[in-house]
Design a protein around this motif. Structure first.
Motif, short mmCIF file in Angstrom:
data_model
loop_
_atom_site.label_atom_id
_atom_site.label_comp_id
_atom_site.label_asym_id
_atom_site.label_seq_id
_atom_site.Cartn_x
_atom_site.Cartn_y
_atom_site.Cartn_z
N ALA A 140 -3.83 -91.67 -60.77
CA ALA A 140 -5.28 -91.59 -60.88
C ALA A 140 -5.75 -90.18 -61.21
O ALA A 140 -6.78 -90.01 -61.84
N ILE A 141 -4.99 -89.20 -60.79
CA ILE A 141 -5.39 -87.80 -61.00
C ILE A 141 -4.27 -87.08 -61.73
O ILE A 141 -3.10 -87.21 -61.38
N SER A 142 -4.65 -86.31 -62.72
CA SER A 142 -3.68 -85.49 -63.41
C SER A 142 -3.64 -84.12 -62.74
O SER A 142 -4.68 -83.49 -62.53
N TYR A 143 -2.46 -83.67 -62.40
CA TYR A 143 -2.31 -82.36 -61.77
C TYR A 143 -2.03 -81.27 -62.80
O TYR A 143 -1.78 -80.14 -62.46
N GLU A 144 -2.11 -81.64 -64.04
CA GLU A 144 -1.88 -80.68 -65.11
C GLU A 144 -3.19 -79.95 -65.39
O GLU A 144 -4.25 -80.55 -65.49
N SER A 145 -3.13 -78.65 -65.54
CA SER A 145 -4.35 -77.87 -65.77
C SER A 145 -4.61 -77.77 -67.28
O SER A 145 -3.73 -77.98 -68.10
N ASP A 146 -5.86 -77.45 -67.61
CA ASP A 146 -6.25 -77.30 -69.01
C ASP A 146 -6.00 -75.90 -69.54
O ASP A 146 -6.29 -75.62 -70.70
N ARG A 147 -5.51 -75.03 -68.71
CA ARG A 147 -5.24 -73.67 -69.16
C ARG A 147 -4.10 -73.65 -70.18
O ARG A 147 -3.15 -74.41 -70.07
N ASN A 148 -4.21 -72.78 -71.13
CA ASN A 148 -3.21 -72.56 -72.17
C ASN A 148 -2.93 -73.82 -73.00
O ASN A 148 -1.85 -74.01 -73.52
N THR A 149 -3.92 -74.68 -73.12
CA THR A 149 -3.79 -75.85 -74.01
C THR A 149 -4.84 -75.73 -75.10
O THR A 149 -5.95 -75.26 -74.88
N GLU A 150 -4.46 -76.16 -76.27
CA GLU A 150 -5.36 -76.08 -77.40
C GLU A 150 -5.65 -77.49 -77.89
O GLU A 150 -4.73 -78.26 -78.18
N LEU A 151 -6.93 -77.85 -77.92
CA LEU A 151 -7.32 -79.17 -78.38
C LEU A 151 -7.18 -79.28 -79.89
O LEU A 151 -7.27 -78.29 -80.62
N ALA A 152 -6.95 -80.50 -80.34
CA ALA A 152 -6.85 -80.73 -81.78
C ALA A 152 -8.21 -80.46 -82.42
O ALA A 152 -9.26 -80.67 -81.81
N PRO A 153 -8.23 -79.97 -83.65
CA PRO A 153 -9.51 -79.73 -84.32
C PRO A 153 -10.29 -81.04 -84.48
O PRO A 153 -9.71 -82.07 -84.80
N ARG A 154 -11.59 -80.98 -84.21
CA ARG A 154 -12.40 -82.18 -84.21
C ARG A 154 -13.61 -82.04 -85.12
O ARG A 154 -14.04 -80.94 -85.44
#
Length: 113
Positions: free
Chosen positions: A13-27
């Motif tokens: 239910a919960i992701s323990y992965e942080s959003d730091r150092n991730t790059e989203l795909a161009p939108r």
């Protein structure tokens, strides 16, 4: 011991992965307008093919892409009835012959009863 470590956690239910150092795909965001005038944006990947229609988020009607081309009208076949499918297999003369045979059988059974 393994059970104690998972206690109080909702697995999946919960992701323990942080959003730091991730790059989203161009939108890219594209605007859609429904028949009732609702205007909304939908994000797409830059390399995605944007559809010309989308379901309105507010009322569920079909919304059209702003500054987009009209969708091509699909050529639909007329629905086939049972009679149409029967005529594909047999001619009218054959059907009349079969009908007469069945009527004779029914009349013969009624005469015996």
């Amino acid at each position: 011991m393994g059970e104690r470590m998972l206690r109080g956690s909702r697995l999946g239910a919960i992701s323990y992965e942080s959003d730091r150092n991730t790059e989203l795909a161009p939108r890219q965001t594209r605007d859609f307008v429904c028949q009732r005038g609702h205007r909304f944006e939908v994000p797409f990947a830059v390399d995605a093919e944007v559809p010309s229609t989308w379901e309105c988020r507010l009322d569920g009607t079909v919304a059209r892409l702003v500054d987009g081309t009209e969708p091509e009208a699909k050529a639909g076949k007329p629905p086939r009835t049972h009679w149409d499918m029967l005529l594909e297999r047999r001619s009218v003369d054959d059907l009349e012959e079969i009908l007469n045979e069945r009527l004779e059988e029914v009349r013969a059974r009624r005469g015996k009863a």
